[in-house]
Design an enzyme around this catalytic site. Structure first.
Site, mmCIF file in Angstrom:
data_model
loop_
_atom_site.group_PDB
_atom_site.id
_atom_site.type_symbol
_atom_site.label_atom_id
_atom_site.label_comp_id
_atom_site.label_asym_id
_atom_site.label_seq_id
_atom_site.Cartn_x
_atom_site.Cartn_y
_atom_site.Cartn_z
ATOM 1 C CB ALA A 12 -0.952 -0.004 1.193
ATOM 2 C CB VAL A 61 2.417 -10.555 1.554
ATOM 3 C CG1 VAL A 61 2.176 -9.343 2.436
ATOM 4 C CG2 VAL A 61 2.296 -10.205 0.075
ATOM 5 C CG ASN A 87 -3.295 -3.405 -3.402
ATOM 6 O OD1 ASN A 87 -3.957 -3.139 -4.394
ATOM 7 N ND2 ASN A 87 -2.065 -2.918 -3.240
ATOM 8 C CE1 TYR A 152 -1.438 -9.163 -12.053
ATOM 9 C CE2 TYR A 152 -3.100 -9.216 -13.784
ATOM 10 C CZ TYR A 152 -2.575 -8.630 -12.650
ATOM 11 O OH TYR A 152 -3.184 -7.526 -12.094
ATOM 12 C CB ALA A 154 -2.761 -18.923 -13.234
ATOM 13 C CB ILE A 185 -6.494 0.810 -12.450
ATOM 14 C CG1 ILE A 185 -7.709 -0.126 -12.308
ATOM 15 C CG2 ILE A 185 -6.551 1.964 -11.450
ATOM 16 C CD1 ILE A 185 -9.071 0.485 -12.493
HETATM 17 P P1 NDP Z 1 1.699 -1.153 -8.304
HETATM 18 O O1 NDP Z 1 2.788 -1.873 -9.008
HETATM 19 O O2 NDP Z 1 1.595 0.326 -8.412
HETATM 20 O O3 NDP Z 1 1.694 -1.540 -6.755
HETATM 21 C C1 NDP Z 1 1.841 -2.859 -6.326
HETATM 22 C C2 NDP Z 1 2.334 -2.831 -4.904
HETATM 23 O O4 NDP Z 1 2.479 -4.181 -4.420
HETATM 24 C C3 NDP Z 1 3.711 -2.170 -4.785
HETATM 25 O O5 NDP Z 1 3.665 -1.226 -3.737
HETATM 26 C C4 NDP Z 1 4.623 -3.336 -4.427
HETATM 27 O O6 NDP Z 1 5.696 -2.972 -3.616
HETATM 28 C C5 NDP Z 1 3.686 -4.242 -3.681
HETATM 29 N N1 NDP Z 1 4.193 -5.613 -3.618
HETATM 30 C C6 NDP Z 1 4.612 -6.379 -4.627
HETATM 31 N N2 NDP Z 1 5.042 -7.571 -4.181
HETATM 32 C C7 NDP Z 1 4.907 -7.535 -2.824
HETATM 33 C C8 NDP Z 1 5.196 -8.464 -1.775
HETATM 34 N N3 NDP Z 1 5.701 -9.665 -2.028
HETATM 35 N N4 NDP Z 1 4.923 -8.100 -0.495
HETATM 36 C C9 NDP Z 1 4.403 -6.885 -0.226
HETATM 37 N N5 NDP Z 1 4.115 -5.968 -1.177
HETATM 38 C C10 NDP Z 1 4.374 -6.287 -2.456
HETATM 39 O O7 NDP Z 1 0.366 -1.858 -8.837
HETATM 40 P P2 NDP Z 1 -1.179 -1.450 -8.748
HETATM 41 O O8 NDP Z 1 -1.409 -0.457 -7.683
HETATM 42 O O9 NDP Z 1 -1.622 -1.189 -10.106
HETATM 43 O O10 NDP Z 1 -1.799 -2.870 -8.336
HETATM 44 C C11 NDP Z 1 -2.385 -3.157 -7.079
HETATM 45 C C12 NDP Z 1 -3.170 -4.456 -7.209
HETATM 46 O O11 NDP Z 1 -4.201 -4.280 -8.182
HETATM 47 C C13 NDP Z 1 -2.328 -5.632 -7.704
HETATM 48 O O12 NDP Z 1 -2.748 -6.813 -7.051
HETATM 49 C C14 NDP Z 1 -2.678 -5.712 -9.178
HETATM 50 O O13 NDP Z 1 -2.497 -7.000 -9.698
HETATM 51 C C15 NDP Z 1 -4.146 -5.307 -9.137
HETATM 52 N N6 NDP Z 1 -4.654 -4.851 -10.412
HETATM 53 C C16 NDP Z 1 -4.158 -3.730 -11.024
HETATM 54 C C17 NDP Z 1 -4.678 -3.319 -12.232
HETATM 55 C C18 NDP Z 1 -4.187 -2.102 -12.946
HETATM 56 O O14 NDP Z 1 -4.668 -1.850 -14.068
HETATM 57 N N7 NDP Z 1 -3.289 -1.304 -12.372
HETATM 58 C C19 NDP Z 1 -5.738 -4.081 -12.899
HETATM 59 C C20 NDP Z 1 -6.173 -5.238 -12.171
HETATM 60 C C21 NDP Z 1 -5.662 -5.594 -10.969
HETATM 61 P P3 NDP Z 1 7.177 -2.723 -4.241
HETATM 62 O O15 NDP Z 1 7.019 -1.520 -5.137
HETATM 63 O O16 NDP Z 1 8.018 -2.483 -3.054
HETATM 64 O O17 NDP Z 1 7.529 -3.965 -4.981
#
Ligand code: NDP
Length: 243
Positions: A12, A61, A87, A152, A154, A185
């Site tokens: 987040a 996570v 998320n 992704y 899956a 998004i």
């Molecule tokens: P971002 O890449 O902007 O943010 C993803 C966040 O997840 C980053 O802050 C990242 O941290 C964190 N993260 C990744 N791996 C881990 C981990 N192992 N433990 C803890 N945190 C982790 O992506 P979005 O905000 O776009 O995506 C948020 C969610 O929404 C995701 O699940 C994505 O699949 C889903 N989603 C997004 C869409 C879009 O169009 N944007 C469409 C559909 C779904 P760090 O930067 O430190 O790696």
């Protein structure tokens, strides 16, 4: 309804997760921001400026023990875990025939197993509280698939199965579990697309625009507040997928 409660939101520090944190904070919810690599002080300041407590906890996570530590620390420092938003997510795109085992595993381990890991540990706390809301961020790709995103898609389809099973197991104790499936998004995740790719995407969206993180966040708040919806998938996609 959310005033004084505690929400844990994974991944987040930016993007959709941060928008969810802000939206829940505006409802008076204390916020635990989970992050993996780094977090800017202004992220925490933005949340506390809304008059709620904010705790940032670094953990990956995808690791069972780190997810346990995250949930335990949240409960210890904030007193309860009332809302869990799974998320955190990554992409490692590639055509199936070229996809490495490592790229498949890392996406499943973060997106799907990560949601299991936190839910597994938060559920015990929520069961004792006899109350809780779990919201998992899936994707429309989990419903319809996408060429180049077998790993992704899956993981996001798996999240839907996890959501429905969790909803059935925990419903009798007043705990809801739902999924939100965003479409396209505007975040760092989709910023890797060039203008032509973005135009192609939006041309195929009935509402003719990309969504904003806040559009997803308002759906999460709705599901966190509602106590009679469980096991559902709410698409936030400008009409891309109509069930
Ligand atoms: P971002 O890449 O902007 O943010 C993803 C966040 O997840 C980053 O802050 C990242 O941290 C964190 N993260 C990744 N791996 C881990 C981990 N192992 N433990 C803890 N945190 C982790 O992506 P979005 O905000 O776009 O995506 C948020 C969610 O929404 C995701 O699940 C994505 O699949 C889903 N989603 C997004 C869409 C879009 O169009 N944007 C469409 C559909 C779904 P760090 O930067 O430190 O790696």
């Amino acid at each position: 309804m959310l005033k004084g409660k505690t929400a844990v939101i994974t991944g987040a520090a930016k993007g959709i997760g941060f928008a969810i944190a802000v939206a829940l904070a505006k409802k008076g919810c204390n916020i635990v921001i989970n992050y993996r690599s780094h977090i800017k002080q202004e992220v925490i300041d933005t949340i506390t400026a809304l008059g709620v407590k904010c705790l940032a906890i670094k953990s990956d996570v995808s690791k069972f023990n780190e997810a346990e530590e995250l949930v335990k620390t949240a409960k210890k420092e904030m007193g309860s875990v009332d809302v869990l938003v799974n998320n955190a997510g990554i992409t490692k795109d590639g055509l199936l025939m070229r996809m490495s085992e490592a790229d498949f595993d890392s996406v499943i381990n973060t997106n799907l197993k990560g949601a299991f890991n936190t839910t597994r540990h938060a559920a015990g706390i929520m069961l004792r509280q006899k109350e809780g809301a779990i919201i998992n961020i899936s994707s429309v790709v989990g419903l319809i698939g996408n060429a180049g995103q077998a790993n992704y898609a899956a993981s996001k389809a798996g999240i839907i199965g996890l959501t429905k099973s969790t909803a059935r197991e925990l419903a009798s104790r007043g705990i809801t579990c739902n999924a939100v499936a965003p479409g396209f998004i505007e975040t760092d995740m989709t910023n890797v697309l060039n203008d032509e790719q973005k135009k192609k995407m939006t041309d195929n969206i009935p509402l003719k625009a990309a969504g904003k993180p806040e559009d997803v966040a308002s759906a999460v708040v709705f599901l966190a507040e509602n106590r009679y919806i469980t096991g559902q998938v709410l698409n936030v996609d400008g009409g891309m997928v109509m069930n």
